[in-house]
Structure formats: structure tokens, C-alpha cells
Design an enzyme around this catalytic site. Structure first.
Site, PDB file in Angstrom:
ATOM      1  N   TYR A  84      63.462  58.509  83.711  1.00  0.00           N
ATOM      2  CA  TYR A  84      63.939  58.989  85.002  1.00  0.00           C
ATOM      3  C   TYR A  84      64.846  57.908  85.582  1.00  0.00           C
ATOM      4  O   TYR A  84      64.729  56.726  85.231  1.00  0.00           O
ATOM      5  CB  TYR A  84      62.761  59.136  85.973  1.00  0.00           C
ATOM      6  CG  TYR A  84      61.972  60.419  85.878  1.00  0.00           C
ATOM      7  CD1 TYR A  84      62.582  61.657  85.978  1.00  0.00           C
ATOM      8  CD2 TYR A  84      60.578  60.382  85.754  1.00  0.00           C
ATOM      9  CE1 TYR A  84      61.825  62.830  85.935  1.00  0.00           C
ATOM     10  CE2 TYR A  84      59.819  61.548  85.718  1.00  0.00           C
ATOM     11  CZ  TYR A  84      60.454  62.774  85.807  1.00  0.00           C
ATOM     12  OH  TYR A  84      59.723  63.923  85.784  1.00  0.00           O
ATOM     13  N   ASN A 188      64.276  68.496  88.626  1.00  0.00           N
ATOM     14  CA  ASN A 188      63.003  68.285  87.938  1.00  0.00           C
ATOM     15  C   ASN A 188      61.991  69.342  88.362  1.00  0.00           C
ATOM     16  O   ASN A 188      61.644  69.394  89.544  1.00  0.00           O
ATOM     17  CB  ASN A 188      62.457  66.896  88.265  1.00  0.00           C
ATOM     18  CG  ASN A 188      61.286  66.513  87.383  1.00  0.00           C
ATOM     19  OD1 ASN A 188      61.472  66.169  86.215  1.00  0.00           O
ATOM     20  ND2 ASN A 188      60.079  66.599  87.910  1.00  0.00           N
ATOM     21  N   GLU A 189      61.562  70.149  87.427  1.00  0.00           N
ATOM     22  CA  GLU A 189      60.545  71.176  87.705  1.00  0.00           C
ATOM     23  C   GLU A 189      60.843  71.887  89.023  1.00  0.00           C
ATOM     24  O   GLU A 189      59.960  72.024  89.875  1.00  0.00           O
ATOM     25  CB  GLU A 189      59.151  70.540  87.775  1.00  0.00           C
ATOM     26  CG  GLU A 189      58.621  70.079  86.455  1.00  0.00           C
ATOM     27  CD  GLU A 189      57.160  69.630  86.526  1.00  0.00           C
ATOM     28  OE1 GLU A 189      56.660  69.384  87.637  1.00  0.00           O
ATOM     29  OE2 GLU A 189      56.522  69.547  85.471  1.00  0.00           O
ATOM     30  N   GLU A 266      57.798  67.393  78.697  1.00  0.00           N
ATOM     31  CA  GLU A 266      56.756  66.466  79.147  1.00  0.00           C
ATOM     32  C   GLU A 266      55.459  66.931  78.515  1.00  0.00           C
ATOM     33  O   GLU A 266      54.871  67.917  78.952  1.00  0.00           O
ATOM     34  CB  GLU A 266      56.600  66.468  80.679  1.00  0.00           C
ATOM     35  CG  GLU A 266      57.723  65.787  81.416  1.00  0.00           C
ATOM     36  CD  GLU A 266      57.475  65.736  82.924  1.00  0.00           C
ATOM     37  OE1 GLU A 266      56.298  65.794  83.343  1.00  0.00           O
ATOM     38  OE2 GLU A 266      58.469  65.664  83.665  1.00  0.00           O
ATOM     39  N   TYR A 332      47.938  55.810  82.750  1.00  0.00           N
ATOM     40  CA  TYR A 332      48.092  57.198  82.330  1.00  0.00           C
ATOM     41  C   TYR A 332      47.261  57.561  81.103  1.00  0.00           C
ATOM     42  O   TYR A 332      47.397  58.622  80.542  1.00  0.00           O
ATOM     43  CB  TYR A 332      49.581  57.482  82.058  1.00  0.00           C
ATOM     44  CG  TYR A 332      50.008  58.881  82.441  1.00  0.00           C
ATOM     45  CD1 TYR A 332      50.359  59.194  83.748  1.00  0.00           C
ATOM     46  CD2 TYR A 332      50.053  59.893  81.490  1.00  0.00           C
ATOM     47  CE1 TYR A 332      50.757  60.483  84.097  1.00  0.00           C
ATOM     48  CE2 TYR A 332      50.444  61.187  81.830  1.00  0.00           C
ATOM     49  CZ  TYR A 332      50.799  61.462  83.142  1.00  0.00           C
ATOM     50  OH  TYR A 332      51.196  62.734  83.489  1.00  0.00           O
TER      51      TYR A 332
END
Ligand code: GLA
Ligand code: CA
Length: 831
Positions: A84, A188-189, A266, A332
């Protein structure tokens, strides 16, 4: 005038672009190439190509470690890195751009290319990413009525300027120019935010004009909503997580575009952590099997995250509905952990990826750039009270009109992005109210109602009364007997701005006028209870910006007046703070702590803060991140590249105050230690409704399998609470699980879930983070799940915030193959 200046700035910027291009081109090593979309496959220089991308975020990795992390991704058999671009880190002040040091995104791309990796760039403008405001700069909110991610003229003007600036850095690095960048993402989305295709088209056109017509542009979204924003001329890719049923995820795309290449843009390796809940993990096996399946079917992917890193400083965001701020670590549960080391997941993945490496040897796993060290426990002996951090250049008595007024001002109105504000008012004449039967000085209790973003501590004449925590949805606090003229002080610390959903317009500070409701009691009988509400209308606001320089100044001020340790734990703010320079009678315990540790050998370490309250940490001037005693994160990752041999400085700003002002460095992070007042479960038996005599609004059974289902009621029903009783599961013996629920009004529109709260759940798997609120957290990959072995039937009750008229329920089971835990027979109630 302002516009003219802007236009000039824009023209000047364009003039400098060719010069910058030359500079960037110096390092480009490859011949110009192509990356396009062919029949069911991507084409790299005309040849079929499967993208194996590793998502990594350059601001979440210290620059000296960039190359190591890229090589770690390569060692997994990846051929691309996906990044990003974070607008708010590059333009921290409106019009001032920074692409140097840790912000040198072009250098990151060149390092990828140097290591034989392609790059996918996702320049937003919105990125989500559990990052402050989803990457948007906070100063956009200085224009109060701004519409974010829509065709608001000011928003679009700023977006285009930013994209232009990014383009100066990255457009010379596209594959067409011999660079590593093969694709660029548009927004984005967007489908989970809006349906404004003209807005998305404008972003597309902007990016196309910057990167050229030849570069591939794509959009990413969920399989359930990508058509809402999908543009005809862009590539569509799907986002979903470990364990998801992959064929199901691509079904709709296959129907609409049978010849399009498939890509999971993703594939979530794990998940992010929020304050106050358990550390999230996802099984390695599910992740590896999913990727194996995709590769065996020629499906491209980006593994989000392959290496998550750290949201240093104040850059971690927050989720909604409700307010769920993210912790500092962005580990994560990714295959490469927060500090760049290989996890068991890494080795399993590498083994699987070797099958798809065209028979070639896998690239070597690089050695970590630094050893891991410990630091013995030490005390932070210097202290400067919080009021030393006040910005005395920004006060009402120094002609800053904004710093006072008839209502408290937000951080944005006070021109401050991050930090803490002390709001002060005088208490009203509550004891003077003429109420029949109540004498002027009769006893009364008062309730303070505030809307604090995000963590408020309330004081009267310097005495701590209590807190109002947005994370817990708190809005009120009982005040003790108060007197007219006393000083009411509200200290509000802002956390990360919301990064997902409509709530990204997240102002900080006190966002509305506080009120005080007094309940008057007579000691003489007669009227024994009367309620009166007061709205104080004179407020002063003192800023404490979150900034290392501010902390250093706080100690400078303290030099003349050392504070003794004995006073540290008295939680007192003291009245008359504005005379703080001369007063002793002020906040003790809350403030800045400074200490030093000596190192013979430099290395990465994890500093433990479990004895501290809440705040920010700076090491040798680097902002390390937020700490909060509630956990689950108790240590901060401190990269060795920011430490030095000899003396190192640490400053902790603690707005609550520590139990003990000590810190030590350990070799392992602590990411899963909660220190909560009470459990997060919703199993208070008093909240369980008695449904014995209630009439369900729907009785029936769901179908088996993945995907959304809608249950229409026979007639519209009214109620404030939704209860869903699960009588059986599709597969006997399964634990009940529900990923998402929506309610529709009689017009067929989804109700806003913003005010929703879980009222009751008879069983919740708390250790796995599968609480009731997961059915309305906007995330299709998270779910409510009952505990192992708990008996049927199961009941989930949701408080809709107010009475609603409902006509139908939408239900989504888990995304995994076979929808484990999916409900069969149900009864739905509204009451
Ligand atoms: C979405 C967003 C990402 C990130 C993930 C969750 O897919 O596009 O930026 O927020 O969710 O980690
Ligand atoms: Ca969910």
C-alpha cells in the site's frame, strides 16, 4: 486566494516531475516489459504468469531491514511484493510531502527489483490496513463537512495532488519503463463502503493519467459485493482469508467473466489484534492448503500479510462498528513474524511453495540483520507531570480563539492530529435550582454524559473521579456531590482513527457538548427526586500533542523543579492548572517518565510495559507505539537498528500512571496477556430474555453451504432486541457459528449496525476471539462461535440500540468449505 496558491503549487510540481524521473531511472535495471491480462491468465512479457505476491508495508518495517524482509519473502517462493502507499505518512501536514528515509517508497520498490521481485502498488487513496484513518490524513477533517471517499471537490483535489506526488516517485518504475511495478490498484474494497462508481472511475482516470494507459489497473473486493463498484475496464480480484472455500469465492466472477484470470488479492494469513481481546491466530495448515489449492488451479494471490511488522507511533487504526482500536504490533500471525523471523508457518509454506518453483532450488533464507538481546530490568527515574506537556503557545489567553468557547473543541478544530486534550469548565449552580420541596443545599447526585473520543478521565478540582472509555461504549459517569464553581476537568486521549466502514470520519476529543444531569433529593420529604439537566457552556481546551519534542520539553521545564518519587502515585490533577508553572499541586503519576539503559551489544529486543497504564513510548527519539495495560500486547518491538552501544534513552508518556515505573527487555514478545477488569463474554444471566411466551417472527431452517441467505418474515415486526435461537446445526456435533447478520427494513434496506451491541450469548469461544459481536463487525471472515461441548440450543441476543421495524434477516455462515457450524433449524424473535 488559497485556490490560486494551490494551482501554482500544482504547476510547479509538474515542472519538477521530469527531473525526478531521471533521478529514479538511474537505478532501473531491466528492459521495458509488459504485464497484461490474457485468457484465464496474466501475461508477463506475453507469457502466462501466476502472481505469487507477499504483502508487506514499508512504514511498518524500519528502513535498514527492508531488504532483509524482501529476501525473506523471496525465500518463501514469492515472485512479487504487494504494498500500500500510506497517504497520511507522506503528507503529515497539508501540502508538505515527504518521500525520504522510511518514507522512500521508490527505494523500497528498487530494492524489490534488485532482489528479482515484481511490485504491485496499492496507492489508495484509502487503504484500510488497520492504519490510522485507513491512510487518509487527519487534517482532511478540519473541513468538517468533508465527504471522504466520495466526489467531494476538496477531497478529490487533495487526492489528485497526492497521487501525482506518488506518481513522481513510482511512475518511472513501472514495468513499461523497465521497473518492477506490474499492477496498480484502484481504491480499496470500495464495495464495502459505497456504490459510487463515478468516484471510483475518477480515481481510475487519475491513476491512468499518472501511470500511463499500458499499466494494468485492478480493483479488489469481497466476492459478495465486488459488483457494487466493479468497473468494466478493470481487472477484478477477490479478498478472502485462510480457510475460505476458494471455488465459492470465485464463483460469481467466473459467471460474469469466464475468461478472466483469477487472483485472490488479499489472502489473509492471520488477523489483526485489538486492545482488550485475545491475540488472533489462524492455523498454518489451512493457510498452506488454501495456497496450494490456488496454485494447483493457476490462481494468483497476494498473501496478506506475509510479514506484518509494527504500527509504530500513533499509526495503528481502529475498527468499527463500536470502537475497537488496534494494538501496536501488526504481527498478524503471518509466516514472517513481527520482527522478521521465520515461524513454523513460514517453513510449512516454503515447503509447499517449493512444488511450484519450476523444479528450481528455493532461494536461500537470509540471516536476520540483528541478534535478539535482553535488557535487565531498570527504573525510569525522571518524571515530568503531564501539564508540562501543555502547549502554552496555544491557549485562549494567548489569543488562540479556538482554545476556548461555548463548547469543547475537537482535536481537529484545535489543529492537532494526535495526543491528549485537557478540557476544563466551571460547574454550574446546581444547588441554586428552585425546586419545590428541595432546599438549596440539599444532597444530590449528578451524572455526567460525554461523548469522548477516545479515553476520558474525569477530575473535579484535581481529584480523579473516574473514566469514560469509548472502547467499552461508556458515555456516563456518576459525579459525587459537587459544588458550584468547582472545576470540572476532562482529560481525553485520542487513539487511532477508525480505518474501516462509514465511521472513518472519526473526530477526536469531546465531540459533543457534555451535560450534567442532577437528581435532587430532599431531606425534608415532599418531592424526593427531581431531575435537572445542565449544559456547561464555557470551555477551555489545552493541547498536549503526541510528539517526542513535547516530551523533551516537558523535562526541560522540570529541570528547575525535580519531582520526588513519593508523589508519583497520587492521581491528582489539581485546580488552576493554567498556573502550572508556579504550582506544585498538580497531576502526579500522569505524565512523562524518562530512563536510560546501557548496551554493550546492539540487537532487537522486546521491552515489557505490563506495569504501565496507557500511553506512548519513545526510544532514542523514535516513536515506538502505544501501550495499554489491558493487553493483549504487553511488549513493544524495539528494532536494534534504532538502538546504540552505550547509553539509550526511553521516555514513556503515561496518561493513566504506572503501577511501577520499570521496564525490561526480553527475547520474546508478549502479544497475548490480557489484564482486564472483567471478561468480555456476554453471559450475564440477568440479560437472558424469557422467550417462553414470546412468538417468533420466523421459524425455519437455513440451507446448507456457503454464502448469504435471506429469511423474510411473514409480516414486519417491531422490537429493540433481536434474538436468534439456534436449535440445530447442519452437521451434527458442530459448534454453532455465524459470520454476519443483517436486518432489513420493510423497504428491503439493511439497517445500520452502527448502534448494535451484543446483549446476551449463552456460549462464546472467547479464547478463539469468537464473541457475539463478530456477527456485526463487517468482516465476513470473523464469526461468533459457541464453546466446545456446550449444549444446544444456543441463543444470541443483539440490542439494536432503539426500536426498529424489521422485515427480513440476512445470514452468512462461515466462509470455510462446508460452512462449519452453520445453523439448520432456528427461531427468530424481535422484542
Ligand atoms: C481488508 C483491507 C485490508 C485489511 C484487511 C484486514 O481486506 O483491504 O487493508 O484491512 O481487510 O486485515
Ligand atoms: Ca464477522
Amino acid at each position: 486566494m488559497r485556490n490560486i496558491i494551490r494551482k501554482f503549487a500544482f504547476a510547479a510540481m509538474l515542472l519538477t516531475a521530469p527531473a525526478m524521473m531521471q533521478a529514479a531511472q538511474k537505478n532501473v535495471v531491466n528492459k521495458p516489459g509488459t504485464f497484461t491480462t490474457g485468457n484465464k491468465t496474466f501475461l508477463l512479457n506475453g507469457q502466462p504468469f501466476v502472481v505469487k505476491a507477499a504483502e508487506v508495508h514499508y512504514p511498518r518495517i524500519p528502513r535498514p531491514y527492508w531488504e532483509h524482509r524482501i529476501q525473506m519473502c523471496k525465500a518463501l517462493g514469492m515472485n512479487t511484493v504487494c504494498i500500500y502507499v500510506f497517504w497520511n505518512i507522506h503528507e503529515q501536514k497539508e501540502g508538505e510531502f515527504n518521500f525520504t528515509g522510511n518514507n522512500d517508497v521508490a527505494e523500497f520498490c528498487r530494492l524489490a527489483q534488485k532482489n528479482g521481485m515484481y511490485v504491485i502498488v496499492r496507492p489508495g487513496p484509502y487503504v484500510c490496513a488497520e492504519w490510522e484513518m485507513g491512510g487518509l490524513p487527519w487534517w482532511l477533517l478540519k473541513k468538517k463537512d468533508i465527504k471522504l471517499r466520495e466526489r467531494d471537490p476538496y477531497f478529490m483535489e487533495r487526492v489528485k495532488l497526492f497521487e501525482q506526488k506518488v506518481g513522481e516517485q513510482l511512475a518511472p518504475l513501472t514495468i513499461q519503463n523497465g521497473g518492477p511495478i506490474i499492477m496498480v490498484q484502484v481504491e480499496n474494497e470500495y464495495g464495502s463502503y459505497g456504490e459510487d462508481k463515478p468516484y471510483v472511475s475518477e480515481i481510475r482516470d487519475c491513476l491512468r493519467s499518472i501511470y500511463g494507459k499500458e499499466l494494468s489497473l485492478f480493483q479488489c473486493d469481497w466476492s459478495s459485493n465486488f459488483t457494487k463498484n466493479g468497473l468494466d475496464d478493470l481487472t477484478w480480484t477477490m479478498n478472502f482469508g485462510t480457510g475460505a472455500n476458494i471455488d465459492q469465492q470465485f464463483r460469481r466472477l467466473g459467471e460474469l467473466r469466464p475468461n478472466a484470470p483469477k487472483m485472490c488479492s488479499e489472502f489473509w494469513s492471520g488477523w489483526f489484534d485489538k486492545w482488550g481481546a485475545r491475540h488472533e491466530t489462524r492455523p498454518a495448515k489451512d493457510m498452506v492448503e488454501g495456497m496450494d489449492e490456488m496454485l494447483s488451479k493457476g490462481i494468483s494471490f497476494s498473501l496478506y500479510m506475509t510479514h506484518g511488522g509494527t504500527s509504530f507511533g500513533h499509526w495503528a487504526g481502529a475498527n468499527s462498528p463500536g470502537f475497537a482500536p488496534d494494538v501496536t504490533s501488526y504481527d498478524y500471525d503471518a509466516p514472517i513474524n513481527e520482527y522478521g523471523h521465520a515461524t513454523p508457518k513460514f517453513w510449512e509454506l516454503r515447503k509447499m511453495m517449493a512444488k511450484y518453483n519450476n523444479g528450481k532450488k528455493m532461494p536461500a533464507v537470509p540471516k536476520a540483520p540483528m541478534p535478539i538481546i535482553t535488557v535487565p530490568k531498570f527504573e525510569l527515574k525522571e518524571f515530568a507531570p503531564l501539564y508540562n506537556g501543555f502547549d502554552y503557545k496555544y491557549t485562549w489567553w494567548d489569543h488562540k480563539e479556538e482554545a476556548h468557547g461555548d463548547r469543547p473543541k475537537t482535536f481537529e478544530e484545535l489543529d492537532m492530529g494526535w495526543g491528549t486534550v485537557l478540557y476544563t469548565t466551571r460547574l454550574p449552580q446546581i444547588d441554586n435550582v428552585k425546586v419545590e420541596g428541595v432546599y438549596p443545599n440539599d444532597a444530590f447526585t449528578c451524572t455526567l454524559t460525554i461523548d469522548a473520543h477516545d479515553y476520558a478521565q474525569v477530575f473535579i478540582d484535581g481529584k480523579y473521579i473516574g473514566k469514560v472509555d469509548r472502547v467499552k461504549n461508556e458515555k456516563t459517569l456518576t459525579l459525587p456531590g459537587i459544588k458550584q464553581g468547582q472545576e470540572l476537568q476532562i482529560l481525553v486521549e485520542g487513539m487511532g482513527r477508525i480505518n474501516f466502514g462509514r465511521a472513518i470520519k472519526d473526530f477526536k476529543g469531546l465531540v459533543s457538548k457534555p451535560t450534567i444531569t442532577a437528581e435532587l433529593h430532599s431531606h425534608l420529604g415532599g418531592v424526593d427526586k427531581t431531575e435537572v439537566t445542565f449544559t456547561p457552556n464555557q470551555w477551555e481546551c489545552m493541547r498536549i500533542p503526541d510528539d517526542y519534542e513535547v516530551a523533551v520539553k516537558a523535562f526541560e521545564m522540570q529541570k528547575t523543579k525535580p519531582t520526588t518519587r513519593e508523589k508519583l502515585n497520587e492521581p491528582v490533577i489539581g485546580r488552576g492548572y493554567r498556573y502550572a508553572k508556579n504550582s506544585d499541586d498538580l497531576i502526579f503519576g500522569r505524565g512523562y517518565y524518562r530512563g536510560y539503559f546501557e548496551l554493550k551489544k546492539v540487537g532487537d529486543t522486546f521491552l515489557n510495559f505490563e506495569t504501565w497504564g496507557k500511553g506512548q513510548v519513545y526510544v532514542n527519539g523514535h516513536a515506538m507505539g502505544r501501550i495499554w495495560s489491558i493487553g493483549p500486547q504487553q511488549t513493544l518491538y524495539v528494532p536494534g537498528c534504532w538502538l546504540k552501544k552505550g547509553k539509550n534513552e526511553i521516555i514513556v508518556l503515561d496518561v493513566v500512571g504506572p503501577r511501577e515505573a520499570v521496564v525490561w527487555g526480553q527475547t520474546e514478545p508478549e502479544l497475548n496477556k490480557l489484564q482486564l477488569e472483567k471478561s468480555n463474554k456476554h453471559n450475564n444471566i440477568g440479560d437472558k430474555p424469557d422467550l417462553n411466551s414470546a412468538t417468533p417472527v420466523a421459524i425455519g431452517s437455513f440451507k446448507a453451504g456457503n454464502g448469504w441467505q435471506t429469511i423474510s418474515f411473514n409480516a414486519p415486526a417491531k422490537g429493540r432486541y433481536l434474538a436468534i435461537e439456534c436449535l440445530s446445526t447442519q452437521k451434527e456435533g458442530d459448534r454453532v457459528a455465524i459470520a454476519e447478520l443483517y436486518l432489513q427494513n420493510p423497504g428491503g434496506r439493511r439497517l445500520s449496525r452502527e448502534p448494535w451491541k451484543t446483549k446476551y450469548a449463552d456460549s462464546e469461544d472467547e479464547a478463539g476471539n469468537h464473541l457475539g459481536d463478530k456477527v456485526f463487525d463487517l468482516q465476513e471472515s470473523t464469526y461468533w462461535q459457541t464453546e466446545k461441548g456446550s449444549a444446544m440450543p444456543h441463543l444470541l441476543v443483539i440490542d439494536l440500540g432503539s426500536e426498529q421495524t424489521v422485515n427480513a434477516l440476512e445470514y452468512l455462515p462461515r466462509a470455510e468449505q462446508g460452512a462449519p457450524g452453520s445453523v439448520k433449524n432456528f427461531r427468530i424473535y424481535l422484542y
